[in-house]
Design a protein around this motif. Structure first.
Motif, PDB file in Angstrom:
ATOM      1  N   SER A  59       0.847  -1.187   0.000  1.00 42.23           N
ATOM      2  CA  SER A  59       0.000   0.000   0.000  1.00 42.23           C
ATOM      3  C   SER A  59       0.887   1.242   0.000  1.00 42.23           C
ATOM      4  O   SER A  59       2.045   1.194   0.433  1.00 42.23           O
ATOM      5  CB  SER A  59      -0.905   0.018   1.238  1.00 42.23           C
ATOM      6  N   PRO A  60       0.382   2.378  -0.474  1.00 46.18           N
ATOM      7  CA  PRO A  60       1.170   3.612  -0.430  1.00 46.18           C
ATOM      8  C   PRO A  60       1.549   3.965   1.006  1.00 46.18           C
ATOM      9  O   PRO A  60       0.846   3.602   1.950  1.00 46.18           O
ATOM     10  CB  PRO A  60       0.219   4.661  -1.032  1.00 46.18           C
ATOM     11  N   LEU A  61       2.654   4.677   1.164  1.00 46.87           N
ATOM     12  CA  LEU A  61       3.092   5.088   2.489  1.00 46.87           C
ATOM     13  C   LEU A  61       2.006   5.900   3.189  1.00 46.87           C
ATOM     14  O   LEU A  61       1.412   6.800   2.599  1.00 46.87           O
ATOM     15  CB  LEU A  61       4.366   5.922   2.394  1.00 46.87           C
ATOM     16  N   GLY A  62       1.760   5.555   4.439  1.00 40.37           N
ATOM     17  CA  GLY A  62       0.772   6.287   5.221  1.00 40.37           C
ATOM     18  C   GLY A  62      -0.653   5.833   5.009  1.00 40.37           C
ATOM     19  O   GLY A  62      -1.571   6.386   5.631  1.00 40.37           O
ATOM     20  N   ILE A  63      -0.854   4.826   4.173  1.00 39.31           N
ATOM     21  CA  ILE A  63      -2.188   4.302   3.892  1.00 39.31           C
ATOM     22  C   ILE A  63      -2.304   2.901   4.483  1.00 39.31           C
ATOM     23  O   ILE A  63      -1.378   2.091   4.384  1.00 39.31           O
ATOM     24  CB  ILE A  63      -2.468   4.246   2.373  1.00 39.31           C
ATOM     25  N   ALA A  64      -3.445   2.601   5.104  1.00 39.85           N
ATOM     26  CA  ALA A  64      -3.645   1.296   5.734  1.00 39.85           C
ATOM     27  C   ALA A  64      -4.779   0.533   5.070  1.00 39.85           C
ATOM     28  O   ALA A  64      -5.809   1.114   4.720  1.00 39.85           O
ATOM     29  CB  ALA A  64      -3.943   1.462   7.222  1.00 39.85           C
ATOM     30  N   ASP A  65      -4.561  -0.756   4.865  1.00 39.40           N
ATOM     31  CA  ASP A  65      -5.617  -1.620   4.355  1.00 39.40           C
ATOM     32  C   ASP A  65      -6.634  -1.867   5.468  1.00 39.40           C
ATOM     33  O   ASP A  65      -6.278  -2.063   6.628  1.00 39.40           O
ATOM     34  CB  ASP A  65      -5.035  -2.952   3.880  1.00 39.40           C
ATOM     35  N   LYS A  66      -7.915  -1.868   5.114  1.00 42.10           N
ATOM     36  CA  LYS A  66      -8.978  -2.025   6.108  1.00 42.10           C
ATOM     37  C   LYS A  66      -8.845  -3.327   6.885  1.00 42.10           C
ATOM     38  O   LYS A  66      -9.222  -3.407   8.061  1.00 42.10           O
ATOM     39  CB  LYS A  66     -10.347  -1.961   5.438  1.00 42.10           C
ATOM     40  N   ALA A  67      -8.281  -4.362   6.257  1.00 42.15           N
ATOM     41  CA  ALA A  67      -8.122  -5.643   6.943  1.00 42.15           C
ATOM     42  C   ALA A  67      -7.230  -5.500   8.162  1.00 42.15           C
ATOM     43  O   ALA A  67      -7.512  -6.073   9.231  1.00 42.15           O
ATOM     44  CB  ALA A  67      -7.552  -6.682   5.985  1.00 42.15           C
ATOM     45  N   LEU A  68      -6.154  -4.719   8.044  1.00 42.77           N
ATOM     46  CA  LEU A  68      -5.243  -4.540   9.167  1.00 42.77           C
ATOM     47  C   LEU A  68      -5.799  -3.571  10.198  1.00 42.77           C
ATOM     48  O   LEU A  68      -5.556  -3.726  11.396  1.00 42.77           O
ATOM     49  CB  LEU A  68      -3.880  -4.061   8.662  1.00 42.77           C
ATOM     50  N   VAL A  69      -6.531  -2.575   9.744  1.00 48.20           N
ATOM     51  CA  VAL A  69      -7.171  -1.657  10.688  1.00 48.20           C
ATOM     52  C   VAL A  69      -8.146  -2.426  11.569  1.00 48.20           C
ATOM     53  O   VAL A  69      -8.165  -2.274  12.798  1.00 48.20           O
ATOM     54  CB  VAL A  69      -7.898  -0.523   9.940  1.00 48.20           C
ATOM     55  N   ASP A  70      -8.941  -3.286  10.946  1.00 50.64           N
ATOM     56  CA  ASP A  70      -9.907  -4.086  11.714  1.00 50.64           C
ATOM     57  C   ASP A  70      -9.201  -5.104  12.600  1.00 50.64           C
ATOM     58  O   ASP A  70      -9.654  -5.389  13.715  1.00 50.64           O
ATOM     59  CB  ASP A  70     -10.858  -4.809  10.761  1.00 50.64           C
ATOM     60  N   TYR A  71      -8.094  -5.650  12.121  1.00 47.51           N
ATOM     61  CA  TYR A  71      -7.355  -6.645  12.895  1.00 47.51           C
ATOM     62  C   TYR A  71      -6.873  -6.052  14.218  1.00 47.51           C
ATOM     63  O   TYR A  71      -6.972  -6.695  15.272  1.00 47.51           O
ATOM     64  CB  TYR A  71      -6.165  -7.144  12.070  1.00 47.51           C
ATOM     65  N   PHE A  72      -6.348  -4.840  14.174  1.00 49.30           N
ATOM     66  CA  PHE A  72      -5.821  -4.221  15.392  1.00 49.30           C
ATOM     67  C   PHE A  72      -6.909  -3.551  16.226  1.00 49.30           C
ATOM     68  O   PHE A  72      -6.601  -2.998  17.279  1.00 49.30           O
ATOM     69  CB  PHE A  72      -4.729  -3.214  15.041  1.00 49.30           C
TER      70      PHE A  72
END
Length: 208
Positions: A59-72
């Motif tokens: 992913s671009p720098l500073g951008i998060a995939d929703k899967a990892l946001v939900d994981y944490f």
């Protein structure tokens, strides 16, 4: 003879004291193992997911995939940050390809430092502390290369004060330690102290 040796010995003693204080501080930070005390509340909200999204999903720098946001966003009583990252890297997770930007005002600094930490030291939570110590070491080296006189005392005094900070409950009590761990986004305010003093002394214009 004594007068000739004195000016040379004193800077060496200050330099040796600076090195000793840094080594002791670094060992103290690593011995705390804050990443295994609990969950890094602030850094799991954005910097860590964004860093891992860049490394794992490109992913671009500073951008998060929703899967990892939900994981944490899993309940905070489930494991520690170290365990969460280790499990994620070991077991993997499928990306959603839904990319999100930070929305709570944290900015990109935290995600950039977390990304650099994982790039340099590996995808594990301890990398955050290692990068912090690396920056602190570079800052201390830059300062000691510039100043040789009485101002060199700034480095050991600052590092000693920081070491005493590690003895307080803020570094071991789970609730406080996970809000501002060493190496986390909030701890970077400490890294501004030596560079600020460096520039202040530069403006004065004296080399002592």
């Amino acid at each position: 003879m004594t007068a000739a040796i004195g000016p040379t010995v004193k800077p060496r003693l200050r330099l040796a004291l600076s090195v000793t204080c840094f080594v002791l501080f670094a060992l103290a930070v690593l011995s705390l193992q804050q990443e295994r005390i609990g969950r890094f509340t602030v850094d799991e909200e954005w910097p860590i997911p964004a860093a891992l999204s860049h490394l794992l999903f490109h992913s671009p720098l500073g951008i998060a995939d929703k899967a990892l946001v939900d994981y944490f966003r899993r309940p905070r009583d489930q494991g520690s940050t170290a365990e969460m990252v280790e499990q994620l890297v070991h077991d993997g997770i499928a990306p959603t390809h839904i990319e999100q930007m930070v929305f709570d005002g944290q900015g990109i600094g935290g995600s950039l430092s977390a990304t650099l930490a994982f790039e340099l030291f590996g995808s594990h939570a301890r990398s955050l502390a290692l990068l912090f110590l690396t920056f602190l070491g570079l800052s201390a080296v830059s300062y000691t290369l510039r100043f040789r006189g009485e101002r060199l005392w700034v480095v050991p005094v600052f590092l000693t004060a920081s070491s005493f900070l590690l003895l307080t409950v803020t570094t071991e009590f789970p609730l406080w330690a996970t809000e501002a761990p060493i190496g986390g986004s909030r701890s970077y305010i400490l890294l501004a102290i030596l560079p600020t003093l460096h520039w202040c002394f530069e403006l004065v214009g004296e080399k002592s």
